[in-house]
Structure formats: C-alpha cells, structure tokens
Design a protein around this motif. Structure first.
Motif, PDB file in Angstrom:
ATOM      1  N   HIS A 110       4.505 -15.140  -5.649  1.00  0.00           N
ATOM      2  CA  HIS A 110       4.175 -13.802  -6.126  1.00  0.00           C
ATOM      3  C   HIS A 110       4.072 -13.790  -7.648  1.00  0.00           C
ATOM      4  N   LEU A 111       3.273 -12.851  -8.146  1.00  0.00           N
ATOM      5  CA  LEU A 111       3.167 -12.594  -9.582  1.00  0.00           C
ATOM      6  C   LEU A 111       3.604 -11.165  -9.834  1.00  0.00           C
ATOM      7  N   LEU A 112       4.553 -10.979 -10.755  1.00  0.00           N
ATOM      8  CA  LEU A 112       4.943  -9.653 -11.221  1.00  0.00           C
ATOM      9  C   LEU A 112       4.209  -9.427 -12.526  1.00  0.00           C
ATOM     10  N   CYS A 113       3.327  -8.411 -12.543  1.00  0.00           N
ATOM     11  CA  CYS A 113       2.578  -8.118 -13.761  1.00  0.00           C
ATOM     12  C   CYS A 113       3.492  -7.380 -14.737  1.00  0.00           C
ATOM     13  N   SER A 114       3.615  -7.922 -15.938  1.00  0.00           N
ATOM     14  CA  SER A 114       4.484  -7.321 -16.949  1.00  0.00           C
ATOM     15  C   SER A 114       3.862  -6.067 -17.562  1.00  0.00           C
ATOM     16  N   GLU A 115       2.577  -5.832 -17.305  1.00  0.00           N
ATOM     17  CA  GLU A 115       1.904  -4.643 -17.834  1.00  0.00           C
ATOM     18  C   GLU A 115       1.991  -3.463 -16.870  1.00  0.00           C
ATOM     19  N   CYS A 116       1.534  -3.646 -15.644  1.00  0.00           N
ATOM     20  CA  CYS A 116       1.469  -2.530 -14.686  1.00  0.00           C
ATOM     21  C   CYS A 116       2.633  -2.516 -13.698  1.00  0.00           C
ATOM     22  N   GLY A 117       3.379  -3.614 -13.578  1.00  0.00           N
ATOM     23  CA  GLY A 117       4.536  -3.677 -12.685  1.00  0.00           C
ATOM     24  C   GLY A 117       4.215  -3.981 -11.238  1.00  0.00           C
ATOM     25  N   ARG A 118       2.930  -4.167 -10.908  1.00  0.00           N
ATOM     26  CA  ARG A 118       2.577  -4.481  -9.523  1.00  0.00           C
ATOM     27  C   ARG A 118       2.910  -5.943  -9.216  1.00  0.00           C
ATOM     28  N   VAL A 119       3.075  -6.225  -7.915  1.00  0.00           N
ATOM     29  CA  VAL A 119       3.381  -7.574  -7.451  1.00  0.00           C
ATOM     30  C   VAL A 119       2.229  -8.034  -6.562  1.00  0.00           C
ATOM     31  N   PHE A 120       1.722  -9.234  -6.846  1.00  0.00           N
ATOM     32  CA  PHE A 120       0.571  -9.783  -6.135  1.00  0.00           C
ATOM     33  C   PHE A 120       0.935 -11.095  -5.451  1.00  0.00           C
ATOM     34  N   ASP A 121       0.249 -11.387  -4.333  1.00  0.00           N
ATOM     35  CA  ASP A 121       0.364 -12.700  -3.698  1.00  0.00           C
ATOM     36  C   ASP A 121      -0.375 -13.718  -4.548  1.00  0.00           C
ATOM     37  N   ILE A 122       0.200 -14.907  -4.665  1.00  0.00           N
ATOM     38  CA  ILE A 122      -0.444 -16.038  -5.332  1.00  0.00           C
ATOM     39  C   ILE A 122      -0.602 -17.117  -4.269  1.00  0.00           C
ATOM     40  N   GLU A 123      -1.829 -17.524  -4.038  1.00  0.00           N
ATOM     41  CA  GLU A 123      -2.162 -18.452  -2.954  1.00  0.00           C
ATOM     42  C   GLU A 123      -2.174 -19.911  -3.405  1.00  0.00           C
ATOM     43  N   VAL A 152       0.530 -11.428 -16.683  1.00  0.00           N
ATOM     44  CA  VAL A 152      -0.373 -10.279 -16.714  1.00  0.00           C
ATOM     45  C   VAL A 152      -1.433 -10.484 -15.634  1.00  0.00           C
ATOM     46  N   CYS A 153      -1.593  -9.490 -14.774  1.00  0.00           N
ATOM     47  CA  CYS A 153      -2.553  -9.596 -13.667  1.00  0.00           C
ATOM     48  C   CYS A 153      -3.988  -9.558 -14.190  1.00  0.00           C
ATOM     49  N   ALA A 154      -4.926  -9.922 -13.329  1.00  0.00           N
ATOM     50  CA  ALA A 154      -6.345  -9.949 -13.696  1.00  0.00           C
ATOM     51  C   ALA A 154      -6.839  -8.569 -14.114  1.00  0.00           C
ATOM     52  N   ASP A 155      -6.380  -7.508 -13.438  1.00  0.00           N
ATOM     53  CA  ASP A 155      -6.814  -6.154 -13.798  1.00  0.00           C
ATOM     54  C   ASP A 155      -6.374  -5.786 -15.212  1.00  0.00           C
ATOM     55  N   SER A 157      -5.390  -7.853 -17.660  1.00  0.00           N
ATOM     56  CA  SER A 157      -5.882  -8.769 -18.698  1.00  0.00           C
ATOM     57  C   SER A 157      -7.380  -8.606 -18.929  1.00  0.00           C
ATOM     58  N   GLY A 158      -8.033  -7.893 -17.993  1.00  0.00           N
ATOM     59  CA  GLY A 158      -9.475  -7.678 -18.129  1.00  0.00           C
ATOM     60  C   GLY A 158     -10.308  -8.869 -17.718  1.00  0.00           C
ATOM     61  N   SER A 159      -9.685  -9.868 -17.166  1.00  0.00           N
ATOM     62  CA  SER A 159     -10.462 -11.038 -16.745  1.00  0.00           C
ATOM     63  C   SER A 159      -9.983 -11.488 -15.375  1.00  0.00           C
TER      64      SER A 159
END
Length: 163
Positions: A110-123, A152-155, A157-159
């Motif tokens: 998982h990735l915890l985004c330090s900007e938005c706080g959402r948690v994402f699966d990392i494959e 920082v998630c892709a959303d 970071s803008g990339s």
C-alpha cells in the motif's frame, strides 16, 4: 457441552487420543460462530469492496448513512471488526493514518499519500514466494506480510506513471 476425550493404546503401546466435538462446539471454541445474514453487514462489505481507496470506518459510515438512516457508527465498527476477524476484510494499520479496511485480502503493498491521505494498492513489488524464501534463509515462519509506502500519489503529484 464440552469435548469428550478418550485415550486408547494401540498395539505398539502408543496412546491415541480421540476427541469428540460437535460443529457448534468447534464454532464456540474458535470464536467463529455462525452469524445470521445481515443486510447491513453486506452493505458495509460491498462499500469497502467498491471504495476506490481503502476507507476508514468513518468514511464507510458517511458513504452509507444517507441511504441508510437507521445505520449507526457502532454497527459499522462492529461489522468491520467481524469482517476482519473472519478474514473477509483486511485491517490496515499504517503509521500516520487512521485504521483502514481492504476487501482485497491477498498479500500486496500500500501507499499512503502524504498530501491527500488516501491509501492505494501497489501491485507487483513483493518478491515472489517471500514467505518461503524467508523460511529457507532464516528459519522464520511468516504469518503475514505487510509493506507500506509513504509518498505522494499520482493524482497529487500531477503525474501518472506510464509504461
């Protein structure tokens, strides 16, 4: 009713212990007593499963409350706990974040985004057969694998990574 034990001795002199228990007793001993179907439990499970990121109990409650006014926060907590204890949901403990829930129970990161706080699966970042490799190299038996990233998630970071 408690289990009934019987000790027998075989022809070689070894003791054989037999235990007689009912299915109901097994459920009682393991804490996995059968539960009645619950519409609220099903709603909670499906909301976690369909959530784009891994929700907190509060996010599950907020998402369901408008269409289910009788739903209480306590019901959400109790059902999330039950679903986690029975292995239908994974409870995520990520430092710096509220406890979250994941309907995907296979080993993954998982990735915890330090900007938005959402948690994402990392494959596809866990080494294949990591539990077996740890046992072969060090003799440790691994019960659970958890690898969490902070960044920082892709959303945010803008990339988005493109292959």
């Amino acid at each position: 009713m408690m289990p009934r034990y019987k000790v027998l001795t075989n022809l070689r002199g070894y003791d054989i212990i037999t235990v007689t228990v009912t299915v109901k007793e097994i459920f009682a001993m393991t804490g996995t007593a059968t539960r009645k179907f619950s519409r609220q439990r099903e709603l909670i499970y499906n909301r976690v499963k369909d959530f784009p990121t891994h929700p907190t109990a509060e996010e599950v409650y907020t998402a369901l409350k408008k269409e289910n006014p009788a739903l209480s926060m306590g019901t959400v907590y109790r059902n999330l706990n039950l679903l986690s204890e029975t292995g239908k949901l994974m409870r995520l403990h990520i430092e710096g974040s509220s406890e979250r829930f994941d309907a995907r129970i296979d080993p993954h990161c998982h990735l915890l985004c330090s900007e938005c706080g959402r948690v994402f699966d990392i494959e596809d970042v866990l080494p294949e057969n990591i539990e077996r490799r740890v046992f072969e190299r060090h003799g440790h038996l691994i019960a659970e694998v958890s690898l969490n990233f902070k960044g920082v998630c892709a959303d945010c970071s803008g990339s988005a990574y493109k292959e």
